[in-house]
Design a protein around this motif. Structure first.
Motif, PDB file in Angstrom:
ATOM      1  N   SER A  21       0.847  -1.189   0.000  1.00 13.98           N
ATOM      2  CA  SER A  21       0.000   0.000   0.000  1.00 13.98           C
ATOM      3  C   SER A  21       0.885   1.242   0.000  1.00 13.98           C
ATOM      4  O   SER A  21       2.012   1.218   0.496  1.00 13.98           O
ATOM      5  N   CYS A  22       0.346   2.309  -0.541  1.00 17.22           N
ATOM      6  CA  CYS A  22       1.071   3.580  -0.586  1.00 17.22           C
ATOM      7  C   CYS A  22       0.062   4.694  -0.353  1.00 17.22           C
ATOM      8  O   CYS A  22      -0.871   4.854  -1.148  1.00 17.22           O
ATOM      9  N   THR A  23       0.241   5.418   0.730  1.00 14.79           N
ATOM     10  CA  THR A  23      -0.640   6.554   0.993  1.00 14.79           C
ATOM     11  C   THR A  23       0.113   7.838   0.694  1.00 14.79           C
ATOM     12  O   THR A  23       1.309   7.960   0.967  1.00 14.79           O
ATOM     13  N   ILE A  24      -0.615   8.775   0.103  1.00 16.67           N
ATOM     14  CA  ILE A  24       0.002  10.039  -0.315  1.00 16.67           C
ATOM     15  C   ILE A  24      -0.824  11.183   0.234  1.00 16.67           C
ATOM     16  O   ILE A  24      -2.046  11.225   0.048  1.00 16.67           O
ATOM     17  N   SER A  25      -0.155  12.116   0.869  1.00 18.73           N
ATOM     18  CA  SER A  25      -0.864  13.257   1.437  1.00 18.73           C
ATOM     19  C   SER A  25      -0.343  14.555   0.827  1.00 18.73           C
ATOM     20  O   SER A  25       0.722  14.596   0.222  1.00 18.73           O
ATOM     21  N   GLU A  26      -1.102  15.597   1.024  1.00 18.81           N
ATOM     22  CA  GLU A  26      -0.736  16.964   0.615  1.00 18.81           C
ATOM     23  C   GLU A  26      -0.652  17.131  -0.893  1.00 18.81           C
ATOM     24  O   GLU A  26       0.145  17.938  -1.387  1.00 18.81           O
ATOM     25  N   LEU A  27      -1.444  16.380  -1.641  1.00 20.35           N
ATOM     26  CA  LEU A  27      -1.623  16.683  -3.045  1.00 20.35           C
ATOM     27  C   LEU A  27      -3.004  16.209  -3.469  1.00 20.35           C
ATOM     28  O   LEU A  27      -3.621  15.412  -2.766  1.00 20.35           O
ATOM     29  N   THR A  28      -3.452  16.713  -4.601  1.00 16.37           N
ATOM     30  CA  THR A  28      -4.768  16.302  -5.105  1.00 16.37           C
ATOM     31  C   THR A  28      -4.591  14.952  -5.775  1.00 16.37           C
ATOM     32  O   THR A  28      -4.259  14.855  -6.954  1.00 16.37           O
ATOM     33  N   PHE A  29      -4.834  13.915  -4.995  1.00 18.11           N
ATOM     34  CA  PHE A  29      -4.463  12.546  -5.368  1.00 18.11           C
ATOM     35  C   PHE A  29      -4.980  12.159  -6.739  1.00 18.11           C
ATOM     36  O   PHE A  29      -4.242  11.587  -7.550  1.00 18.11           O
ATOM     37  N   ASN A  77      -6.860   8.107  -1.047  1.00 19.84           N
ATOM     38  CA  ASN A  77      -5.503   8.564  -1.381  1.00 19.84           C
ATOM     39  C   ASN A  77      -4.492   7.428  -1.275  1.00 19.84           C
ATOM     40  O   ASN A  77      -3.376   7.613  -0.753  1.00 19.84           O
ATOM     41  N   THR A  78      -4.861   6.263  -1.755  1.00 21.46           N
ATOM     42  CA  THR A  78      -4.026   5.087  -1.572  1.00 21.46           C
ATOM     43  C   THR A  78      -3.836   4.341  -2.882  1.00 21.46           C
ATOM     44  O   THR A  78      -4.782   4.161  -3.652  1.00 21.46           O
ATOM     45  N   LEU A  79      -2.616   3.902  -3.089  1.00 22.92           N
ATOM     46  CA  LEU A  79      -2.231   3.078  -4.221  1.00 22.92           C
ATOM     47  C   LEU A  79      -1.901   1.693  -3.696  1.00 22.92           C
ATOM     48  O   LEU A  79      -1.325   1.564  -2.607  1.00 22.92           O
ATOM     49  N   TYR A  80      -2.232   0.665  -4.457  1.00 18.88           N
ATOM     50  CA  TYR A  80      -1.974  -0.710  -4.050  1.00 18.88           C
ATOM     51  C   TYR A  80      -1.175  -1.460  -5.117  1.00 18.88           C
ATOM     52  O   TYR A  80      -1.230  -1.126  -6.295  1.00 18.88           O
ATOM     53  N   LEU A  81      -0.486  -2.497  -4.663  1.00 17.01           N
ATOM     54  CA  LEU A  81       0.137  -3.439  -5.578  1.00 17.01           C
ATOM     55  C   LEU A  81      -0.067  -4.833  -4.997  1.00 17.01           C
ATOM     56  O   LEU A  81       0.531  -5.179  -3.976  1.00 17.01           O
ATOM     57  N   GLN A  82      -0.948  -5.592  -5.628  1.00 13.34           N
ATOM     58  CA  GLN A  82      -1.171  -6.980  -5.236  1.00 13.34           C
ATOM     59  C   GLN A  82      -0.151  -7.838  -5.955  1.00 13.34           C
ATOM     60  O   GLN A  82      -0.102  -7.834  -7.191  1.00 13.34           O
ATOM     61  N   MET A  83       0.641  -8.556  -5.199  1.00  7.48           N
ATOM     62  CA  MET A  83       1.716  -9.363  -5.770  1.00  7.48           C
ATOM     63  C   MET A  83       1.453 -10.831  -5.447  1.00  7.48           C
ATOM     64  O   MET A  83       1.451 -11.214  -4.269  1.00  7.48           O
ATOM     65  N   ASN A  84       1.228 -11.617  -6.462  1.00  5.65           N
ATOM     66  CA  ASN A  84       0.975 -13.047  -6.301  1.00  5.65           C
ATOM     67  C   ASN A  84       2.112 -13.850  -6.906  1.00  5.65           C
ATOM     68  O   ASN A  84       2.898 -13.341  -7.718  1.00  5.65           O
ATOM     69  N   SER A  85       2.191 -15.102  -6.521  1.00  3.11           N
ATOM     70  CA  SER A  85       3.208 -16.016  -7.068  1.00  3.11           C
ATOM     71  C   SER A  85       4.595 -15.391  -7.019  1.00  3.11           C
ATOM     72  O   SER A  85       5.327 -15.376  -8.019  1.00  3.11           O
ATOM     73  N   LEU A  86       4.934 -14.897  -5.865  1.00 10.87           N
ATOM     74  CA  LEU A  86       6.213 -14.189  -5.732  1.00 10.87           C
ATOM     75  C   LEU A  86       7.396 -15.121  -5.961  1.00 10.87           C
ATOM     76  O   LEU A  86       7.354 -16.313  -5.615  1.00 10.87           O
ATOM     77  N   LYS A  87       8.443 -14.541  -6.534  1.00  5.89           N
ATOM     78  CA  LYS A  87       9.658 -15.273  -6.858  1.00  5.89           C
ATOM     79  C   LYS A  87      10.838 -14.618  -6.149  1.00  5.89           C
ATOM     80  O   LYS A  87      10.795 -13.425  -5.838  1.00  5.89           O
ATOM     81  N   PRO A  88      11.910 -15.359  -5.944  1.00  5.15           N
ATOM     82  CA  PRO A  88      13.097 -14.753  -5.316  1.00  5.15           C
ATOM     83  C   PRO A  88      13.583 -13.517  -6.056  1.00  5.15           C
ATOM     84  O   PRO A  88      14.073 -12.570  -5.426  1.00  5.15           O
TER      85      PRO A  88
END
Length: 122
Positions: A21-29, A77-88
């Motif tokens: 997750s990534c939250t961002i403040s102080e800008l017009t998201f 105001n949040t960005l996500y990255l769902q990561m599946n089947s992770l690799k080294p």
């Protein structure tokens, strides 16, 4: 002062999943396009995925296509990255970035977070 805070990184085993997750403040998201980048020790920063301000367009690096999904919640105001089947080879510091003009998988964004560490190891 724009503040970007990433979270969700962890140590996981190959094949497992994580959601960053990534939250961002102080800008017009919702006026900003957003991206996820990663950097492993000794390597250049690599574009992972990006999403347009309207969430209508997304891009993925070939290395994560089909495994990762980027999304945004403009109300939170949040960005996500769902990561599946992770690799080294996904092991890296993952950074969130924002820009009103530049976007894509090149690191030309104006605002950057400090990152969250993802380690994939058995």
């Amino acid at each position: 002062q724009v503040q970007i805070t990433e979270s969700g990184g962890n140590l996981v085993q190959p094949g497992e999943s994580l959601r960053l997750s990534c939250t961002i403040s102080e800008l017009t998201f919702d006026n900003y396009s957003l991206g996820w980048f990663r950097q492993a020790p000794g390597k250049e920063r690599e574009g992972v995925s990006c999403i347009s301000w309207s969430a209508g367009v997304t891009y993925y690096a070939d290395s994560v296509q089909g495994r990762f999904t980027i999304s945004r919640d403009n109300a939170k105001n949040t960005l996500y990255l769902q990561m599946n089947s992770l690799k080294p080879e996904d092991t890296a510091m993952y950074h969130c970035a924002a820009d009103r003009v530049n976007w894509g998988l090149l690191p030309r964004y104006k605002y950057w977070g400090q990152g969250t560490q993802v380690t994939v190891s058995s």
